[in-house]
Motif scaffolding. Sequence first.
Motif, PDB file in Angstrom:
ATOM      1  N   MET A 151      -1.944  12.604 -15.200  1.00  0.00           N
ATOM      2  CA  MET A 151      -2.927  13.483 -14.523  1.00  0.00           C
ATOM      3  C   MET A 151      -4.264  13.272 -14.937  1.00  0.00           C
ATOM      4  O   MET A 151      -4.637  12.924 -16.204  1.00  0.00           O
ATOM      5  CB  MET A 151      -2.577  15.108 -14.999  1.00  0.00           C
ATOM      6  N   GLY A 152      -5.209  13.283 -13.916  1.00  0.00           N
ATOM      7  CA  GLY A 152      -6.773  12.993 -14.259  1.00  0.00           C
ATOM      8  C   GLY A 152      -7.551  14.007 -14.748  1.00  0.00           C
ATOM      9  O   GLY A 152      -7.162  15.038 -14.391  1.00  0.00           O
ATOM     10  N   VAL A 153      -8.707  13.545 -15.315  1.00  0.00           N
ATOM     11  CA  VAL A 153      -9.576  14.844 -15.331  1.00  0.00           C
ATOM     12  C   VAL A 153     -10.964  14.489 -14.656  1.00  0.00           C
ATOM     13  O   VAL A 153     -11.143  13.187 -14.274  1.00  0.00           O
ATOM     14  CB  VAL A 153      -9.865  14.987 -16.822  1.00  0.00           C
ATOM     15  N   THR A 154     -11.723  15.578 -14.455  1.00  0.00           N
ATOM     16  CA  THR A 154     -13.061  15.169 -13.747  1.00  0.00           C
ATOM     17  C   THR A 154     -14.013  15.229 -15.012  1.00  0.00           C
ATOM     18  O   THR A 154     -14.547  15.911 -15.534  1.00  0.00           O
ATOM     19  CB  THR A 154     -13.521  16.132 -12.844  1.00  0.00           C
ATOM     20  N   PRO A 155     -14.677  13.862 -14.928  1.00  0.00           N
ATOM     21  CA  PRO A 155     -15.578  13.461 -16.020  1.00  0.00           C
ATOM     22  C   PRO A 155     -16.899  13.959 -15.471  1.00  0.00           C
ATOM     23  O   PRO A 155     -17.182  14.080 -14.358  1.00  0.00           O
ATOM     24  CB  PRO A 155     -15.587  11.790 -16.159  1.00  0.00           C
ATOM     25  N   ASP A 156     -17.808  14.105 -16.452  1.00  0.00           N
ATOM     26  CA  ASP A 156     -19.428  14.249 -16.088  1.00  0.00           C
ATOM     27  C   ASP A 156     -19.846  13.191 -15.589  1.00  0.00           C
ATOM     28  O   ASP A 156     -19.505  11.773 -15.840  1.00  0.00           O
ATOM     29  CB  ASP A 156     -20.153  14.468 -17.459  1.00  0.00           C
ATOM     30  N   ALA A 214     -10.472   9.383 -15.317  1.00  0.00           N
ATOM     31  CA  ALA A 214     -10.057   9.153 -16.605  1.00  0.00           C
ATOM     32  C   ALA A 214      -8.911  10.131 -17.068  1.00  0.00           C
ATOM     33  O   ALA A 214      -8.726  11.035 -16.219  1.00  0.00           O
ATOM     34  CB  ALA A 214     -11.171   9.619 -17.391  1.00  0.00           C
ATOM     35  N   SER A 215      -8.072   9.597 -17.577  1.00  0.00           N
ATOM     36  CA  SER A 215      -6.779  10.421 -18.053  1.00  0.00           C
ATOM     37  C   SER A 215      -7.300  11.433 -19.181  1.00  0.00           C
ATOM     38  O   SER A 215      -8.316  11.340 -19.663  1.00  0.00           O
ATOM     39  CB  SER A 215      -5.529   9.439 -18.617  1.00  0.00           C
ATOM     40  N   ILE A 216      -6.324  12.326 -19.325  1.00  0.00           N
ATOM     41  CA  ILE A 216      -6.550  13.239 -20.586  1.00  0.00           C
ATOM     42  C   ILE A 216      -6.633  12.566 -21.760  1.00  0.00           C
ATOM     43  O   ILE A 216      -7.477  13.057 -22.586  1.00  0.00           O
ATOM     44  CB  ILE A 216      -5.341  14.079 -20.668  1.00  0.00           C
ATOM     45  N   SER A 217      -6.144  11.306 -22.092  1.00  0.00           N
ATOM     46  CA  SER A 217      -6.475  10.611 -23.249  1.00  0.00           C
ATOM     47  C   SER A 217      -7.760   9.854 -23.477  1.00  0.00           C
ATOM     48  O   SER A 217      -8.107   9.204 -24.315  1.00  0.00           O
ATOM     49  CB  SER A 217      -5.256   9.718 -23.615  1.00  0.00           C
TER      50      SER A 217
END
Length: 235
Positions: free
Chosen positions: A1-6, A43-46
Amino acid sequence: MGVTPDIPDGTPHEVNGWTLDPEPYNGLPWFGDDGRVSVLVSASISGNVYAKVNDERASGAYEYLLGDGDESYSLERAVSEVVGWMERNDPEEWHHPRLEPSAFDIPEGYSLDIYSLGKQKTSIRYELDDCPEAVRVVRIRIEGYDSTDNWTVEINRTPITRGHGEEIWDPEKGTDLLDVLARVRRVATAIEANPSTVTVPDRGELDIEQFTSNAPTPSQPSSGQMELGHFGGEA
């Protein structure tokens, strides 16, 4: 799962026909003007960062620009390298090497239900838009291995067919997908013109010859144009 980076400072919103639109994905995606292709930095959670270019019309139709989960890339470096790639590559000129363009010449009266690229197997499925009363769903599926041009063609007609579809054609190994799809369009045209061809026979009684021997000529292909959706992810 990806996250939305700044979004890093100085990140361009438009690059050589690519426009940043973070709405559809968890990440930073740029899209070509017609929405057919996208470039995604995520980017992944890690915290591992990756980037890929994707054809939005099919599931799994992507190539990595930066290695999946490569920890040596910071978000800023990844964005910088992807911006450089977009500067060198026009979105209209990028095409996934495994996608067959004629698959998007959808037979009249049908929708493209699935175009999926797995690691080895390819699956394409057309669904009849207006089914006769005797069946709830009519789907034609082409499935196989594009590396060896080994294909099968099936029809699923619920509730006559339950579970797996009925194989109606096993093309000779080495038959190009372009040629398989051309014959499938004739099958689809015949069914759309006379739905009783799939509602009357019992399971196991269908054969491709009954569709193609006297089938009407398919309408002119639509040059690969279709309504775009976001398929995302691997098959």
